[in-house]
Design a protein around this motif. Structure first.
Motif, PDB file in Angstrom:
ATOM      1  N   PHE A   1      20.103  -7.198  -1.135  1.00  0.00           N
ATOM      2  CA  PHE A   1      19.377  -8.250  -0.421  1.00  0.00           C
ATOM      3  C   PHE A   1      19.459  -8.060   1.098  1.00  0.00           C
ATOM      4  CE2 PHE A   1      19.673 -10.498  -4.521  1.00  0.00           C
ATOM      5  CZ  PHE A   1      18.334 -10.829  -4.665  1.00  0.00           C
ATOM      6  N   MET A   2      20.610  -7.602   1.606  1.00  0.00           N
ATOM      7  CA  MET A   2      20.749  -7.358   3.053  1.00  0.00           C
ATOM      8  C   MET A   2      19.873  -6.196   3.506  1.00  0.00           C
ATOM      9  SD  MET A   2      24.811  -8.151   3.824  1.00  0.00           S
ATOM     10  CE  MET A   2      25.000  -6.541   4.465  1.00  0.00           C
ATOM     11  N   GLU A   3      19.707  -5.175   2.669  1.00  0.00           N
ATOM     12  CA  GLU A   3      18.901  -4.006   3.027  1.00  0.00           C
ATOM     13  C   GLU A   3      17.412  -4.246   2.849  1.00  0.00           C
ATOM     14  OE1 GLU A   3      20.369  -0.969   0.471  1.00  0.00           O
ATOM     15  OE2 GLU A   3      22.227  -0.713   1.595  1.00  0.00           O
ATOM     16  N   ASN A   4      17.047  -5.346   2.211  1.00  0.00           N
ATOM     17  CA  ASN A   4      15.649  -5.588   1.893  1.00  0.00           C
ATOM     18  C   ASN A   4      14.758  -5.603   3.123  1.00  0.00           C
ATOM     19  OD1 ASN A   4      13.556  -6.111  -0.027  1.00  0.00           O
ATOM     20  ND2 ASN A   4      13.518  -8.209   0.728  1.00  0.00           N
ATOM     21  N   ASP A   5      15.226  -6.178   4.231  1.00  0.00           N
ATOM     22  CA  ASP A   5      14.432  -6.194   5.464  1.00  0.00           C
ATOM     23  C   ASP A   5      14.106  -4.780   5.932  1.00  0.00           C
ATOM     24  OD1 ASP A   5      13.483  -8.544   6.390  1.00  0.00           O
ATOM     25  OD2 ASP A   5      15.075  -8.886   7.856  1.00  0.00           O
ATOM     26  N   GLU A   6      15.137  -3.932   5.995  1.00  0.00           N
ATOM     27  CA  GLU A   6      14.940  -2.546   6.424  1.00  0.00           C
ATOM     28  C   GLU A   6      14.007  -1.805   5.471  1.00  0.00           C
ATOM     29  OE1 GLU A   6      17.839   1.178   6.301  1.00  0.00           O
ATOM     30  OE2 GLU A   6      18.386  -0.222   7.890  1.00  0.00           O
ATOM     31  N   ARG A   7      14.211  -1.992   4.179  1.00  0.00           N
ATOM     32  CA  ARG A   7      13.389  -1.308   3.175  1.00  0.00           C
ATOM     33  C   ARG A   7      11.945  -1.768   3.232  1.00  0.00           C
ATOM     34  NH1 ARG A   7      16.612  -1.329  -2.349  1.00  0.00           N
ATOM     35  NH2 ARG A   7      14.508  -1.882  -2.921  1.00  0.00           N
ATOM     36  N   SER A   8      11.722  -3.038   3.594  1.00  0.00           N
ATOM     37  CA  SER A   8      10.358  -3.550   3.640  1.00  0.00           C
ATOM     38  C   SER A   8       9.572  -2.970   4.817  1.00  0.00           C
ATOM     39  CB  SER A   8      10.367  -5.080   3.701  1.00  0.00           C
ATOM     40  OG  SER A   8      10.864  -5.525   4.944  1.00  0.00           O
ATOM     41  N   GLN A   9      10.249  -2.325   5.758  1.00  0.00           N
ATOM     42  CA  GLN A   9       9.581  -1.725   6.911  1.00  0.00           C
ATOM     43  C   GLN A   9       9.024  -0.335   6.614  1.00  0.00           C
ATOM     44  OE1 GLN A   9       9.211  -3.540   9.833  1.00  0.00           O
ATOM     45  NE2 GLN A   9      10.040  -5.114   8.504  1.00  0.00           N
ATOM     46  N   ILE A  10       9.274   0.167   5.394  1.00  0.00           N
ATOM     47  CA  ILE A  10       8.844   1.512   5.019  1.00  0.00           C
ATOM     48  C   ILE A  10       8.059   1.453   3.719  1.00  0.00           C
ATOM     49  CG2 ILE A  10       9.615   3.855   4.422  1.00  0.00           C
ATOM     50  CD1 ILE A  10      12.137   3.273   6.094  1.00  0.00           C
ATOM     51  N   HIS A  11       6.942   2.139   3.692  1.00  0.00           N
ATOM     52  CA  HIS A  11       6.150   2.244   2.471  1.00  0.00           C
ATOM     53  C   HIS A  11       6.558   3.536   1.764  1.00  0.00           C
ATOM     54  CE1 HIS A  11       2.864   2.242  -0.332  1.00  0.00           C
ATOM     55  NE2 HIS A  11       2.577   3.473   0.056  1.00  0.00           N
ATOM     56  N   PHE A  12       7.124   3.418   0.567  1.00  0.00           N
ATOM     57  CA  PHE A  12       7.585   4.575  -0.197  1.00  0.00           C
ATOM     58  C   PHE A  12       6.601   4.954  -1.288  1.00  0.00           C
ATOM     59  CE2 PHE A  12      11.723   2.904   1.253  1.00  0.00           C
ATOM     60  CZ  PHE A  12      12.288   4.069   1.741  1.00  0.00           C
ATOM     61  N   GLU A  13       6.539   6.242  -1.578  1.00  0.00           N
ATOM     62  CA  GLU A  13       5.804   6.751  -2.728  1.00  0.00           C
ATOM     63  C   GLU A  13       6.690   7.759  -3.435  1.00  0.00           C
ATOM     64  OE1 GLU A  13       1.856   8.213  -2.081  1.00  0.00           O
ATOM     65  OE2 GLU A  13       1.424   6.650  -0.610  1.00  0.00           O
ATOM     66  N   ILE A  14       6.721   7.680  -4.753  1.00  0.00           N
ATOM     67  CA  ILE A  14       7.492   8.636  -5.539  1.00  0.00           C
ATOM     68  C   ILE A  14       6.621   9.870  -5.761  1.00  0.00           C
ATOM     69  CG2 ILE A  14       8.593   9.084  -7.758  1.00  0.00           C
ATOM     70  CD1 ILE A  14       9.292   6.089  -7.851  1.00  0.00           C
ATOM     71  N   GLU A  15       7.105  11.003  -5.283  1.00  0.00           N
ATOM     72  CA  GLU A  15       6.385  12.270  -5.449  1.00  0.00           C
ATOM     73  C   GLU A  15       6.685  12.899  -6.804  1.00  0.00           C
ATOM     74  OE1 GLU A  15       4.336  14.102  -2.957  1.00  0.00           O
ATOM     75  OE2 GLU A  15       4.190  11.997  -2.373  1.00  0.00           O
ATOM     76  N   SER A  16       7.941  12.845  -7.207  1.00  0.00           N
ATOM     77  CA  SER A  16       8.316  13.398  -8.514  1.00  0.00           C
ATOM     78  C   SER A  16       9.595  12.725  -9.001  1.00  0.00           C
ATOM     79  CB  SER A  16       8.501  14.914  -8.446  1.00  0.00           C
ATOM     80  OG  SER A  16       9.581  15.242  -7.594  1.00  0.00           O
ATOM     81  N   PHE A  17       9.768  12.758 -10.299  1.00  0.00           N
ATOM     82  CA  PHE A  17      10.943  12.172 -10.930  1.00  0.00           C
ATOM     83  C   PHE A  17      11.274  13.008 -12.156  1.00  0.00           C
ATOM     84  CE2 PHE A  17      13.078   9.644 -14.071  1.00  0.00           C
ATOM     85  CZ  PHE A  17      13.996   8.924 -13.341  1.00  0.00           C
ATOM     86  N   TRP A  18      12.550  13.270 -12.341  1.00  0.00           N
ATOM     87  CA  TRP A  18      12.994  13.877 -13.606  1.00  0.00           C
ATOM     88  C   TRP A  18      14.381  13.363 -13.932  1.00  0.00           C
ATOM     89  CZ3 TRP A  18      17.408  16.543 -14.602  1.00  0.00           C
ATOM     90  CH2 TRP A  18      18.095  17.078 -13.519  1.00  0.00           C
TER      91      TRP A  18
END
Length: 136
Positions: A56-73
């Motif tokens: 919850f504390m990191e949520n502000d920082e994380r909301s400032q960046i738009h992430f996309e998953i390129e790959s997952f395994w």
């Protein structure tokens, strides 16, 4: 239950930062004594309460960046009938809202699941996720 598919769903929710979904789908699958270990020395959580506070504390920082998953395994290694280790990697890219932060990173993880009745609980996570202070 397909723990690899489930693990991919959890990582997607976590990376995209939807706090309602994280609360409903991730935290509900963790017992109170879950252990979560992250990249930094300060990222060591011995219970669900500590981990929730951090997310919850990191949520502000994380909301400032738009992430996309390129790959997952990931792969599942059954330790016994009621315990499985899932390990793998997520490659993601991100861009800060102000375009000052560009992220291209690989994250490695291990997750331990234990079966309780008909349900699987996520009892341990070890993750290596770079954070903004590691920009260089």
């Amino acid at each position: 239950m397909d723990l690899c598919k489930y693990t991919e769903e959890l990582w997607s929710l976590y990376i995209l930062g939807d706090m309602d979904a994280i609360t409903d789908r991730i935290f509900e699958k963790m017992p109170e004594d879950v252990v979560v270990i992250g990249t930094g020395k300060h990222e060591y959580y011995e219970n669900l309460k500590q981990f929730k506070q951090s997310v919850f504390m990191e949520n502000d920082e994380r909301s400032q960046i738009h992430f996309e998953i390129e790959s997952f395994w990931c792969e599942e290694k059954k330790l016994n009938k009621e315990t499985s280790l899932v390990h793998g990697s997520v490659h993601m890219k991100g861009t800060g809202i102000d375009q000052n932060v560009l992220i291209d990173m690989d994250t490695r993880f291990t997750m331990v699941y234990c079966k309780e009745g008909d349900d699987w609980k996520l009892v341990h996570i070890h993750q290596s996720i770079p954070y903004i202070e590691q920009m260089e």
